[in-house]
Design a protein around this motif. Sequence first.
Motif, PDB file in Angstrom:
ATOM      1  N   THR A 150       0.816  -1.212   0.000  1.00 11.93           N
ATOM      2  CA  THR A 150       0.000   0.000   0.000  1.00 11.93           C
ATOM      3  C   THR A 150       0.855   1.270   0.000  1.00 11.93           C
ATOM      4  O   THR A 150       0.331   2.362  -0.172  1.00 11.93           O
ATOM      5  CB  THR A 150      -0.927   0.014   1.233  1.00 11.93           C
ATOM      6  OG1 THR A 150      -0.122  -0.107   2.417  1.00 11.93           O
ATOM      7  CG2 THR A 150      -1.909  -1.146   1.176  1.00 11.93           C
ATOM      8  N   GLU A 151       2.169   1.112   0.213  1.00 19.83           N
ATOM      9  CA  GLU A 151       3.060   2.263   0.158  1.00 19.83           C
ATOM     10  C   GLU A 151       3.192   2.746  -1.288  1.00 19.83           C
ATOM     11  O   GLU A 151       2.789   2.059  -2.222  1.00 19.83           O
ATOM     12  CB  GLU A 151       4.447   1.905   0.695  1.00 19.83           C
ATOM     13  CG  GLU A 151       4.453   1.283   2.085  1.00 19.83           C
ATOM     14  CD  GLU A 151       4.352  -0.229   2.041  1.00 19.83           C
ATOM     15  OE1 GLU A 151       4.002  -0.775   0.966  1.00 19.83           O
ATOM     16  OE2 GLU A 151       4.613  -0.850   3.077  1.00 19.83           O
ATOM     17  N   ALA A 152       3.785   3.912  -1.460  1.00 19.29           N
ATOM     18  CA  ALA A 152       3.980   4.452  -2.802  1.00 19.29           C
ATOM     19  C   ALA A 152       4.849   3.499  -3.624  1.00 19.29           C
ATOM     20  O   ALA A 152       5.844   2.969  -3.119  1.00 19.29           O
ATOM     21  CB  ALA A 152       4.638   5.826  -2.722  1.00 19.29           C
ATOM     22  N   PRO A 153       4.486   3.249  -4.880  1.00 26.72           N
ATOM     23  CA  PRO A 153       5.309   2.376  -5.719  1.00 26.72           C
ATOM     24  C   PRO A 153       6.671   2.991  -5.970  1.00 26.72           C
ATOM     25  O   PRO A 153       6.838   4.221  -5.892  1.00 26.72           O
ATOM     26  CB  PRO A 153       4.490   2.266  -7.014  1.00 26.72           C
ATOM     27  CG  PRO A 153       3.605   3.462  -7.022  1.00 26.72           C
ATOM     28  CD  PRO A 153       3.306   3.760  -5.591  1.00 26.72           C
ATOM     29  N   GLY A 154       7.649   2.158  -6.262  1.00 23.94           N
ATOM     30  CA  GLY A 154       8.983   2.686  -6.499  1.00 23.94           C
ATOM     31  C   GLY A 154       9.908   1.632  -7.085  1.00 23.94           C
ATOM     32  O   GLY A 154       9.621   0.428  -7.035  1.00 23.94           O
ATOM     33  N   LEU A 155      11.016   2.099  -7.647  1.00 25.21           N
ATOM     34  CA  LEU A 155      12.031   1.218  -8.222  1.00 25.21           C
ATOM     35  C   LEU A 155      13.390   1.668  -7.706  1.00 25.21           C
ATOM     36  O   LEU A 155      13.758   2.837  -7.855  1.00 25.21           O
ATOM     37  CB  LEU A 155      12.000   1.292  -9.753  1.00 25.21           C
ATOM     38  CG  LEU A 155      13.074   0.495 -10.491  1.00 25.21           C
ATOM     39  CD1 LEU A 155      12.856  -1.009 -10.298  1.00 25.21           C
ATOM     40  CD2 LEU A 155      13.064   0.847 -11.989  1.00 25.21           C
ATOM     41  N   ARG A 156      14.103   0.750  -7.092  1.00 26.09           N
ATOM     42  CA  ARG A 156      15.443   1.034  -6.577  1.00 26.09           C
ATOM     43  C   ARG A 156      16.334  -0.154  -6.893  1.00 26.09           C
ATOM     44  O   ARG A 156      16.167  -1.230  -6.308  1.00 26.09           O
ATOM     45  CB  ARG A 156      15.391   1.293  -5.067  1.00 26.09           C
ATOM     46  CG  ARG A 156      16.708   1.791  -4.481  1.00 26.09           C
ATOM     47  CD  ARG A 156      16.568   2.022  -2.987  1.00 26.09           C
ATOM     48  NE  ARG A 156      17.782   2.520  -2.389  1.00 26.09           N
ATOM     49  CZ  ARG A 156      18.125   3.795  -2.312  1.00 26.09           C
ATOM     50  NH1 ARG A 156      17.312   4.717  -2.798  1.00 26.09           N
ATOM     51  NH2 ARG A 156      19.259   4.186  -1.745  1.00 26.09           N
ATOM     52  N   GLY A 157      17.255   0.059  -7.819  1.00 28.25           N
ATOM     53  CA  GLY A 157      18.097  -1.056  -8.237  1.00 28.25           C
ATOM     54  C   GLY A 157      17.259  -2.172  -8.809  1.00 28.25           C
ATOM     55  O   GLY A 157      16.455  -1.962  -9.724  1.00 28.25           O
ATOM     56  N   LEU A 158      17.426  -3.375  -8.267  1.00 24.99           N
ATOM     57  CA  LEU A 158      16.643  -4.521  -8.720  1.00 24.99           C
ATOM     58  C   LEU A 158      15.534  -4.854  -7.725  1.00 24.99           C
ATOM     59  O   LEU A 158      15.155  -6.015  -7.565  1.00 24.99           O
ATOM     60  CB  LEU A 158      17.554  -5.740  -8.934  1.00 24.99           C
ATOM     61  CG  LEU A 158      18.496  -5.641 -10.132  1.00 24.99           C
ATOM     62  CD1 LEU A 158      19.349  -6.896 -10.248  1.00 24.99           C
ATOM     63  CD2 LEU A 158      17.720  -5.400 -11.424  1.00 24.99           C
ATOM     64  N   ARG A 159      15.001  -3.843  -7.078  1.00 25.90           N
ATOM     65  CA  ARG A 159      13.875  -4.006  -6.166  1.00 25.90           C
ATOM     66  C   ARG A 159      12.743  -3.078  -6.625  1.00 25.90           C
ATOM     67  O   ARG A 159      12.918  -1.861  -6.686  1.00 25.90           O
ATOM     68  CB  ARG A 159      14.269  -3.689  -4.724  1.00 25.90           C
ATOM     69  CG  ARG A 159      15.347  -4.593  -4.158  1.00 25.90           C
ATOM     70  CD  ARG A 159      15.693  -4.205  -2.722  1.00 25.90           C
ATOM     71  NE  ARG A 159      14.567  -4.424  -1.834  1.00 25.90           N
ATOM     72  CZ  ARG A 159      14.308  -5.579  -1.242  1.00 25.90           C
ATOM     73  NH1 ARG A 159      15.084  -6.628  -1.463  1.00 25.90           N
ATOM     74  NH2 ARG A 159      13.270  -5.699  -0.436  1.00 25.90           N
ATOM     75  N   ALA A 160      11.606  -3.678  -6.944  1.00 23.41           N
ATOM     76  CA  ALA A 160      10.453  -2.903  -7.405  1.00 23.41           C
ATOM     77  C   ALA A 160       9.274  -3.137  -6.467  1.00 23.41           C
ATOM     78  O   ALA A 160       8.998  -4.269  -6.081  1.00 23.41           O
ATOM     79  CB  ALA A 160      10.068  -3.309  -8.824  1.00 23.41           C
ATOM     80  N   ARG A 161       8.617  -2.044  -6.099  1.00 26.05           N
ATOM     81  CA  ARG A 161       7.403  -2.146  -5.286  1.00 26.05           C
ATOM     82  C   ARG A 161       6.233  -1.639  -6.117  1.00 26.05           C
ATOM     83  O   ARG A 161       6.255  -0.513  -6.608  1.00 26.05           O
ATOM     84  CB  ARG A 161       7.534  -1.322  -4.004  1.00 26.05           C
ATOM     85  CG  ARG A 161       6.309  -1.445  -3.085  1.00 26.05           C
ATOM     86  CD  ARG A 161       6.525  -0.740  -1.737  1.00 26.05           C
ATOM     87  NE  ARG A 161       6.780   0.682  -1.890  1.00 26.05           N
ATOM     88  CZ  ARG A 161       7.943   1.275  -1.681  1.00 26.05           C
ATOM     89  NH1 ARG A 161       8.984   0.557  -1.300  1.00 26.05           N
ATOM     90  NH2 ARG A 161       8.098   2.585  -1.839  1.00 26.05           N
ATOM     91  N   LEU A 162       5.221  -2.499  -6.264  1.00 25.89           N
ATOM     92  CA  LEU A 162       4.047  -2.177  -7.075  1.00 25.89           C
ATOM     93  C   LEU A 162       2.821  -1.988  -6.193  1.00 25.89           C
ATOM     94  O   LEU A 162       2.783  -2.472  -5.059  1.00 25.89           O
ATOM     95  CB  LEU A 162       3.780  -3.300  -8.082  1.00 25.89           C
ATOM     96  CG  LEU A 162       4.915  -3.640  -9.047  1.00 25.89           C
ATOM     97  CD1 LEU A 162       4.485  -4.788  -9.966  1.00 25.89           C
ATOM     98  CD2 LEU A 162       5.314  -2.423  -9.876  1.00 25.89           C
ATOM     99  N   PRO A 163       1.801  -1.286  -6.695  1.00 25.14           N
ATOM    100  CA  PRO A 163       0.563  -1.137  -5.917  1.00 25.14           C
ATOM    101  C   PRO A 163      -0.095  -2.487  -5.661  1.00 25.14           C
ATOM    102  O   PRO A 163      -0.078  -3.366  -6.530  1.00 25.14           O
ATOM    103  CB  PRO A 163      -0.313  -0.260  -6.824  1.00 25.14           C
ATOM    104  CG  PRO A 163       0.633   0.392  -7.775  1.00 25.14           C
ATOM    105  CD  PRO A 163       1.760  -0.570  -7.971  1.00 25.14           C
ATOM    106  N   MET A 164      -0.677  -2.651  -4.485  1.00 28.87           N
ATOM    107  CA  MET A 164      -1.392  -3.878  -4.162  1.00 28.87           C
ATOM    108  C   MET A 164      -2.744  -3.868  -4.879  1.00 28.87           C
ATOM    109  O   MET A 164      -3.566  -2.984  -4.641  1.00 28.87           O
ATOM    110  CB  MET A 164      -1.616  -3.987  -2.649  1.00 28.87           C
ATOM    111  CG  MET A 164      -2.414  -5.213  -2.238  1.00 28.87           C
ATOM    112  SD  MET A 164      -1.501  -6.757  -2.524  1.00 28.87           S
ATOM    113  CE  MET A 164      -0.321  -6.669  -1.151  1.00 28.87           C
ATOM    114  N   PRO A 165      -2.988  -4.835  -5.769  1.00 32.39           N
ATOM    115  CA  PRO A 165      -4.268  -4.853  -6.476  1.00 32.39           C
ATOM    116  C   PRO A 165      -5.415  -5.290  -5.571  1.00 32.39           C
ATOM    117  O   PRO A 165      -5.221  -6.039  -4.609  1.00 32.39           O
ATOM    118  CB  PRO A 165      -4.040  -5.875  -7.600  1.00 32.39           C
ATOM    119  CG  PRO A 165      -2.946  -6.761  -7.089  1.00 32.39           C
ATOM    120  CD  PRO A 165      -2.082  -5.903  -6.201  1.00 32.39           C
ATOM    121  N   SER A 166      -6.611  -4.814  -5.874  1.00 33.50           N
ATOM    122  CA  SER A 166      -7.800  -5.214  -5.115  1.00 33.50           C
ATOM    123  C   SER A 166      -8.146  -6.672  -5.378  1.00 33.50           C
ATOM    124  O   SER A 166      -7.816  -7.225  -6.435  1.00 33.50           O
ATOM    125  CB  SER A 166      -8.994  -4.331  -5.510  1.00 33.50           C
ATOM    126  OG  SER A 166      -8.707  -2.965  -5.315  1.00 33.50           O
TER     127      SER A 166
END
Length: 214
Positions: free
Chosen positions: A34-50
Amino acid sequence: MKSKESPVEPFKRALSLTMRTIAEQPELNVTFGTEAPGLRGLRARLPMPSRTLPPEEVAQVRGVSDAYALRLAHHDEKLNATLQPEGGNALAVFDAVEQARCEAIGANQMSGMAQNLTAALEQRYAARGYDRITSREEAPLAEAVAMIVRERLTGEAPPPSATKLVEQWRGWIEEKAGEALDLLADRIEDQQDFAKRLRKVLTSLEMDEDIGQE
């Protein structure tokens, strides 16, 4: 008795695999939250889908993942460090346009990806209130330039939520840098040549002080 798996889980697995394939990075670590999506190196955080996976939301999440994957596939961070301006507005425009370049490569190759990227942009700009802009002071120049470059690279108009943003700046940008912007499209696949031409756009936009030495 085993509980039935939520449809969200296979979607997340498929999206993660697709992202690694597009990025050509099998070690890419993809998480959802639920945190803001982001890309750092080889780590990606995506929005949690419903849980119900509404189509509009699915396209938006795919668009975010496609944008990150294309960045990894077509952007060299070390090369970028040698090409980017020193700071200020020039750096903001440079970074926004470089992301537009990466996304345009994928959009031009796959129509489905183009739709996903547009859905993600539409959602992001609406969330920032760009659809309610009434003056230049409310309209980030970097985002406006990126949308105009995207238009030239893909032939796609800005998403509806970015229309007012672009309208505030289009006349000034086209008058100052229209010819320089026209020279970007045939270098879309070459990050170095594209960046060199982009620096000429920045000069045309009177950002010499922020550009620094080549």
